[in-house]
Write an enzyme that holds these catalytic residues in place. Structure first.
Site, PDB file in Angstrom:
ATOM      1  N   CYS A 211      10.484  10.564  17.982  1.00  0.00           N
ATOM      2  CA  CYS A 211       9.730   9.731  18.802  1.00  0.00           C
ATOM      3  C   CYS A 211       8.885  10.365  19.639  1.00  0.00           C
ATOM      4  CB  CYS A 211      10.805   8.782  19.376  1.00  0.00           C
ATOM      5  SG  CYS A 211       9.940   7.500  20.611  1.00  0.00           S
ATOM      6  N   CYS A 235       3.763 -10.010   8.865  1.00  0.00           N
ATOM      7  CA  CYS A 235       2.936 -10.912   7.973  1.00  0.00           C
ATOM      8  C   CYS A 235       1.479 -10.346   7.765  1.00  0.00           C
ATOM      9  CB  CYS A 235       2.811 -12.279   8.360  1.00  0.00           C
ATOM     10  SG  CYS A 235       1.605 -13.156   7.285  1.00  0.00           S
ATOM     11  N   HIS A 238      -2.227 -13.070   8.363  1.00  0.00           N
ATOM     12  CA  HIS A 238      -2.852 -13.389   9.552  1.00  0.00           C
ATOM     13  C   HIS A 238      -3.118 -12.265  10.656  1.00  0.00           C
ATOM     14  CE1 HIS A 238       1.388 -13.887  11.138  1.00  0.00           C
ATOM     15  NE2 HIS A 238       0.916 -13.433  12.061  1.00  0.00           N
ATOM     16  N   CYS A 376      33.183 -39.980  19.369  1.00  0.00           N
ATOM     17  CA  CYS A 376      31.843 -39.346  19.150  1.00  0.00           C
ATOM     18  C   CYS A 376      31.284 -39.147  20.512  1.00  0.00           C
ATOM     19  CB  CYS A 376      31.083 -40.183  18.026  1.00  0.00           C
ATOM     20  SG  CYS A 376      29.742 -39.296  17.250  1.00  0.00           S
ATOM     21  N   CYS A 380      27.239 -41.376  18.219  1.00  0.00           N
ATOM     22  CA  CYS A 380      26.980 -42.839  18.235  1.00  0.00           C
ATOM     23  C   CYS A 380      28.150 -43.520  19.156  1.00  0.00           C
ATOM     24  CB  CYS A 380      27.165 -43.369  16.932  1.00  0.00           C
ATOM     25  SG  CYS A 380      28.791 -42.995  16.155  1.00  0.00           S
ATOM     26  N   CYS A 388      42.586 -40.683   9.137  1.00  0.00           N
ATOM     27  CA  CYS A 388      42.147 -41.458   8.074  1.00  0.00           C
ATOM     28  C   CYS A 388      40.655 -41.903   8.188  1.00  0.00           C
ATOM     29  CB  CYS A 388      43.018 -42.764   8.113  1.00  0.00           C
ATOM     30  SG  CYS A 388      42.533 -44.121   9.215  1.00  0.00           S
ATOM     31  N   HIS A 393      43.219 -46.834  15.483  1.00  0.00           N
ATOM     32  CA  HIS A 393      44.130 -47.917  15.517  1.00  0.00           C
ATOM     33  C   HIS A 393      45.631 -47.467  15.959  1.00  0.00           C
ATOM     34  CE1 HIS A 393      46.186 -45.860  12.142  1.00  0.00           C
ATOM     35  NE2 HIS A 393      44.764 -45.524  11.703  1.00  0.00           N
ATOM     36  N   CYS A 452      32.868 -61.098  27.624  1.00  0.00           N
ATOM     37  CA  CYS A 452      33.383 -59.883  28.073  1.00  0.00           C
ATOM     38  C   CYS A 452      33.853 -59.068  27.165  1.00  0.00           C
ATOM     39  CB  CYS A 452      34.646 -60.309  29.118  1.00  0.00           C
ATOM     40  SG  CYS A 452      36.136 -60.819  28.136  1.00  0.00           S
TER      41      CYS A 452
END
Length: 485
Positions: A211, A235, A238, A376, A380, A388, A393, A452
């Protein structure tokens, strides 16, 4: 009057000096940056047919040096005076490195004091050794014995051609191999040998070098070992964005120098992808895209502990997973975004997380192992049972995903929540999704049309009182926090 004439003459002379060099008129110039190890950067205009000797004659006076005191470094090699700009394959705004040549005695003393295992050559580099890596390398897919027995015609076709995915062009492009010091990241670096395989390029600490990016050369450790080369790609399609310009290498994509037919369509294509299996099966780029699309649509990508979300050879070969996932950027932007989303979801599942089951959501959620009620968050807002994946529940989950049918019954098992969404009219689907939620106890779809948040299940024998927001039993906390929304 004579003063004005002399002024005009001087101006014309200066313009001619800018437009000519050594009797050569600039017609198809390249704007090139020349960096020195003292921190200076010069901007010069070069003709493709010029040689490095011309470059030294142009640059040396601006550095206060003689041309013979300057050496030019590019792409890991010191360039000889006879090397032309065209041979270097320079693009607009590429960078050359101009370093002051040290006297041989000083070089030798410096090398001895730094205990280099390999002595740096001090003479003029040979023509082959002075060419940049793109000019000297054979295609990295060739084995050593193949290189020894190569024919002249095959040698022309086997010149190194690299392919990259360029973020700026957003497509598969031709690439250029570049090298820099692994310590200071400077480009004034010469390699002790050319890379002979992709591992030499892609894995660190494979090839040492010298170097000269700094006035004091870099050393790798206290013992004075030389630093290692760090290879990277740019690249070729370009204008260069400087030394920080980068493109992802696609090492499995090669020029089809052996004319191997595609394993899917059997056509012989110029550019192909070679899978990393023992048989090295070949596919054309279009068939590879189709292979990825089909597996993506079926969520058949596989999580690999080392390579990530990837695919194996379609022929079913062992140890054939694609390691560099940038190959999947050959898909469209929309498809690649979906690939990244699936990969993230798979990571969540592998980490013990869960995905929101609400249609149109699928948010990945990392929750405690003992947590059964999942909300969540940042998604949402759906509240569901982790076991399940139905609406949350109280009590045990119903068997068979909520169906109360006997195991051997021919009755079609229908989940009430899914049935509420399986409507023909899209407008009805949206309405039900927004305005109904399952009872946390019996999971009967319950519609809220105003009023309500205190809900009472209307199913006979249930009558469970629950909160529309929390989807749990109605409490005074619910009354105080969001009785009316």
């Amino acid at each position: 009057m004579s003063f004005i004439f002399e002024l005009i003459t001087s101006f014309v002379r200066k313009m001619l000096e800018l437009l000519t060099f050594g009797g050569k008129t600039l017609k198809n110039t390249l704007k090139i940056y020349v960096k020195t190890n003292t921190g200076r950067t010069l901007t010069v205009n070069l003709e493709p047919q010029w040689d490095i000797k011309n470059v030294k004659e142009l640059v040396a006076p601006q550095l206060g040096l003689q041309p013979e005191e300057v050496k030019i470094i590019f792409a890991g090699k010191e360039l000889s005076d006879a090397t032309t700009i065209m041979q270097c394959d320079l693009g607009q705004q590429s960078t050359l490195h101009a370093i002051r040549m040290r006297p041989p005695t000083i070089q030798r003393e410096k090398l001895l004091s730094m205990s280099f295992e390999e002595e740096e050559p001090t003479g003029t580099p040979t023509e082959e050794a002075s060419k940049p890596l793109n000019e000297t390398l054979l295609d990295l897919q060739l084995e050593n014995d193949e290189r020894l027995n190569i024919t002249d015609e095959y040698r022309v076709r086997a010149k190194a051609h690299f392919f990259v995915h360029c973020g700026q062009c957003d497509k598969l492009c031709n690439g250029k191999l570049r090298v820099r010091c692994s310590l200071c990241k400077g480009g004034a670096f010469t390699v002790h040998r050319d890379p002979e395989c992709w591992d030499d390029v892609l894995k660190p600490r494979r090839i040492p070098g010298h170097c000269e990016s700094l006035e004091i050369a870099c050393v790798d450790n206290a013992a004075g070992d030389p630093p290692y080369a760090e290879f990277y790609f740019k690249c070729a399609e370009h204008v260069s964005g400087g030394e920080k310009d980068f493109a992802a290498p696609l090492n499995l994509i090669k020029n089809n120098i052996k004319d191997v037919p595609c394993l899917a369509c059997t056509d012989v294509s110029e550019t192909v992808l070679v899978f990393p299996c023992a048989a090295q099966h070949v596919t054309c780029i279009d068939c590879f895209r189709q292979y990825c699309r089909s597996r993506l649509g079926e969520r058949q990508f596989m999580p690999h502990p080392d390579f990530g979300y990837t695919l194996p050879c379609p022929a079913g070969c062992e140890h054939s997973f694609i390691e560099e996932i940038h190959h999947f950027k050959l898909l469209t932007r929309e498809e690649y975004d979906r690939y990244q989303r699936f990969a993230t979801e798979e990571y969540v599942l592998q980490a013990g997380g869960v995905l929101c089951p609400q249609p149109g959501c699928g948010m990945g959620l990392l929750v405690d192992p003992d947590c059964r009620k999942v909300t969540c968050q940042n998604g949402c807002g759906y509240v569901f049972c982790r076991n399940c994946l139905q609406g949350y529940h109280i009590g045990d989950c119903l068997p068979n995903g909520g169906s109360t049918s006997a195991p051997n019954s021919c009755e079609y098992a229908v989940d009430p929540n899914r049935a509420a969404e399986a409507r023909w009219e899209e407008a009805t689907n949206v309405t039900i999704k927004v305005s109904t939620k399952p009872c946390p106890k019996c999971r009967t779809p319950t519609e809220r049309d105003g009023g309500c948040m205190h809900m009472v299940c209307t199913r006979a024998g249930c009558g469970f009182e629950w909160c529309w927001v929390c989807q749990t039993e109605w409490t005074r906390d619910c009354m105080g926090a969001h009785w009316f929304g």
